[in-house]
Write a protein that holds these residues in place. Structure first.
Motif, PDB file in Angstrom:
ATOM      1  N   ILE A  41      -9.463 -10.886 -19.456  1.00  0.00           N
ATOM      2  CA  ILE A  41      -9.491 -10.090 -18.228  1.00  0.00           C
ATOM      3  C   ILE A  41      -8.590  -8.912 -18.512  1.00  0.00           C
ATOM      4  O   ILE A  41      -7.379  -9.056 -18.644  1.00  0.00           O
ATOM      5  N   ASP A  42      -9.201  -7.749 -18.630  1.00  0.00           N
ATOM      6  CA  ASP A  42      -8.539  -6.610 -19.258  1.00  0.00           C
ATOM      7  C   ASP A  42      -8.806  -5.313 -18.496  1.00  0.00           C
ATOM      8  O   ASP A  42      -9.445  -4.402 -19.025  1.00  0.00           O
ATOM      9  N   GLU A  95     -20.051 -10.974 -14.160  1.00  0.00           N
ATOM     10  CA  GLU A  95     -19.922 -12.382 -13.770  1.00  0.00           C
ATOM     11  C   GLU A  95     -21.089 -13.255 -14.212  1.00  0.00           C
ATOM     12  O   GLU A  95     -20.984 -14.469 -14.214  1.00  0.00           O
ATOM     13  N   THR A 136     -14.514  -9.088 -23.219  1.00  0.00           N
ATOM     14  CA  THR A 136     -13.550  -8.491 -22.293  1.00  0.00           C
ATOM     15  C   THR A 136     -14.270  -8.105 -21.012  1.00  0.00           C
ATOM     16  O   THR A 136     -15.461  -7.786 -21.015  1.00  0.00           O
ATOM     17  N   THR A 137     -13.534  -8.153 -19.923  1.00  0.00           N
ATOM     18  CA  THR A 137     -14.044  -7.686 -18.639  1.00  0.00           C
ATOM     19  C   THR A 137     -12.965  -6.853 -17.971  1.00  0.00           C
ATOM     20  O   THR A 137     -11.775  -7.132 -18.132  1.00  0.00           O
ATOM     21  N   LYS A 138     -13.391  -5.844 -17.250  1.00  0.00           N
ATOM     22  CA  LYS A 138     -12.446  -5.007 -16.508  1.00  0.00           C
ATOM     23  C   LYS A 138     -12.265  -5.525 -15.077  1.00  0.00           C
ATOM     24  O   LYS A 138     -11.441  -5.027 -14.350  1.00  0.00           O
ATOM     25  N   PRO A 140     -10.848  -7.531 -12.165  1.00  0.00           N
ATOM     26  CA  PRO A 140      -9.522  -8.131 -12.035  1.00  0.00           C
ATOM     27  C   PRO A 140      -9.535  -9.621 -11.678  1.00  0.00           C
ATOM     28  O   PRO A 140      -8.586 -10.331 -11.977  1.00  0.00           O
ATOM     29  N   ASN A 141     -10.605 -10.100 -11.040  1.00  0.00           N
ATOM     30  CA  ASN A 141     -10.655 -11.492 -10.621  1.00  0.00           C
ATOM     31  C   ASN A 141     -12.088 -12.024 -10.681  1.00  0.00           C
ATOM     32  O   ASN A 141     -12.684 -12.322  -9.654  1.00  0.00           O
ATOM     33  N   PRO A 142     -12.641 -12.173 -11.887  1.00  0.00           N
ATOM     34  CA  PRO A 142     -14.033 -12.603 -11.986  1.00  0.00           C
ATOM     35  C   PRO A 142     -14.211 -14.066 -11.585  1.00  0.00           C
ATOM     36  O   PRO A 142     -13.295 -14.871 -11.719  1.00  0.00           O
TER      37      PRO A 142
END
Length: 144
Positions: A41-42, A95, A136-138, A140-142
């Motif tokens: 989570i990046d 997601e 990676t995902t941008k 913040p709270n997946p």
């Protein structure tokens, strides 16, 4: 970090762009030593930059492929990386993931006639044990 982290390796990570705070270093240890492929989570893209530097051709001898889930050739690129043992960074993961990734995410490799294989979609692909997969995902709270 004190138990599982090698101080020399951690220093190298810091030189490669991993922030020096304790949380980042602990996350770096998890990325390298975890049994599953890491999903970072990046939102600030710090992990993304670190992986690109850490897996650069100059340091590893293999070219890191960086792709997005929306790339129409995603499965073809993934297959090439699995076969050649090249690292793959999947950026900006949302997601929902492509169901064809399930066996890769589970590391469901199997042996056939002395060769390692993995199921990718509906086909069996030769599996190089040097293959590395980062996500990676941008967000913040997946929610997965």
């Amino acid at each position: 970090r004190n138990v599982m982290g090698d101080p020399v390796q951690i220093r190298d990570w810091n030189l490669q762009g991993l922030p020096t705070d304790g949380v980042s270093i602990n996350n770096g240890v998890l990325v390298v030593r975890g049994k599953r492929w890491p999903l970072m989570i990046d939102p600030q893209a710090q992990g993304n930059k670190w992986i690109k530097k850490k897996e650069s051709k100059e340091l590893t001898g293999k070219e890191l492929k960086a792709i997005k889930m929306t790339n129409p050739k995603m499965l073809l690129i993934l297959e090439g990386c699995i076969r050649t043992g090249s690292p793959l960074l999947m950026e900006d993961v949302e997601e929902t993931l492509d169901p064809a990734l399930e066996s890769v995410l589970l590391k469901a490799i199997f042996e056939v006639n002395g060769r390692w294989n993995i199921k990718l979609g509906d086909q069996s692909v030769d599996y190089d044990r040097d293959f590395l997969f980062y996500m990676t995902t941008k967000m913040p709270n997946p929610q997965y």
